[in-house]
Design an enzyme around this catalytic site. Structure first.
Site, PDB file in Angstrom:
ATOM      1  N   HIS A  95       0.846  -1.200   0.000  1.00  0.00           N
ATOM      2  CA  HIS A  95       0.000   0.000   0.000  1.00  0.00           C
ATOM      3  C   HIS A  95       0.876   1.242   0.000  1.00  0.00           C
ATOM      4  O   HIS A  95       2.056   1.180   0.365  1.00  0.00           O
ATOM      5  CB  HIS A  95      -0.908   0.030   1.239  1.00  0.00           C
ATOM      6  N   LYS A 141      10.019  -0.766  -9.687  1.00  0.00           N
ATOM      7  CA  LYS A 141       9.465  -1.300 -10.932  1.00  0.00           C
ATOM      8  C   LYS A 141       9.807  -2.782 -10.993  1.00  0.00           C
ATOM      9  O   LYS A 141      10.574  -3.284 -10.180  1.00  0.00           O
ATOM     10  CB  LYS A 141      10.011  -0.550 -12.140  1.00  0.00           C
ATOM     11  N   ARG A 155      18.342   0.024 -11.067  1.00  0.00           N
ATOM     12  CA  ARG A 155      18.665  -0.192 -12.479  1.00  0.00           C
ATOM     13  C   ARG A 155      19.163  -1.617 -12.644  1.00  0.00           C
ATOM     14  O   ARG A 155      19.600  -2.247 -11.681  1.00  0.00           O
ATOM     15  CB  ARG A 155      19.701   0.809 -12.966  1.00  0.00           C
TER      16      ARG A 155
END
Length: 179
Positions: A95, A141, A155
């Site tokens: 969350h 990500k 990265r």
């Protein structure tokens, strides 16, 4: 792009609306279970606590190191594959409470994944099988299967193929293991 569902709020920031989004009793129970598990040295007990009381999906032989902090409000949105290591003091969030909205997202960590110490994993990300996340990384990500990632911002340091080539001659990870 992370996979989160967005929920707008009116008036005060979304954290002021927290107990409209998750029951207070659930948060208290989750907090107690997570704090017990953070300090126990017994890996099997941690996994049992997480599966039984937090409804998490955890694969066989997965290890949560000391002080791992799971999402207190929505731990059931976290799943971890088999034989994965979650490093010391890692935080896994499902969350995020913002000013005008809150967001929820599943966190899916694959099998045979290594998460380094002091890593933070944000909601809505997937970490592929065999990935390695360097210590201190902010995982904001998706991480491809087999990749070695690190940093803030995160990265890709080595792709699966580059890592395989780098380890080709390694006695433990390489292709030329003695039988």
């Amino acid at each position: 792009m992370r996979r989160t569902t967005r929920y707008p709020v009116e008036g005060a920031n979304s954290l002021w609306h927290v107990y409209k989004t998750v029951p207070f009793g659930k948060v208290v129970k989750n907090f107690i279970v997570i704090q017990l598990a953070r300090y126990t040295p017994f890996l099997g007990m941690k996994n049992w606590l997480y599966k039984t009381f937090l409804r998490m999906k955890i694969g066989e032989h997965t290890s949560f190191a000391l002080m791992v902090m799971l999402d207190v409000m929505f731990p059931e949105k976290i799943s971890v594959g088999r034989n994965t290591v979650i490093g010391y003091n890692t935080t896994i969030l499902a969350h995020e409470y913002l000013i005008k909205e809150y967001r929820l997202g599943d966190v899916e960590i694959g099998s045979e994944v290594m998460i380094g110490a002091n890593t933070t994993i944000l909601p809505g990300v997937q970490i592929g099988d065999g990935a390695i996340v360097s210590a201190g990384t902010l995982v904001h990500k998706d991480v491809p299967a087999g990749a070695f990632v690190g940093g803030n911002p995160m990265r890709i340091i080595y792709t699966k193929e580059e890592l395989a080539e780098r380890w080709r001659e390694d006695a433990i990870y390489g292709l030329k293991r003695e039988e």
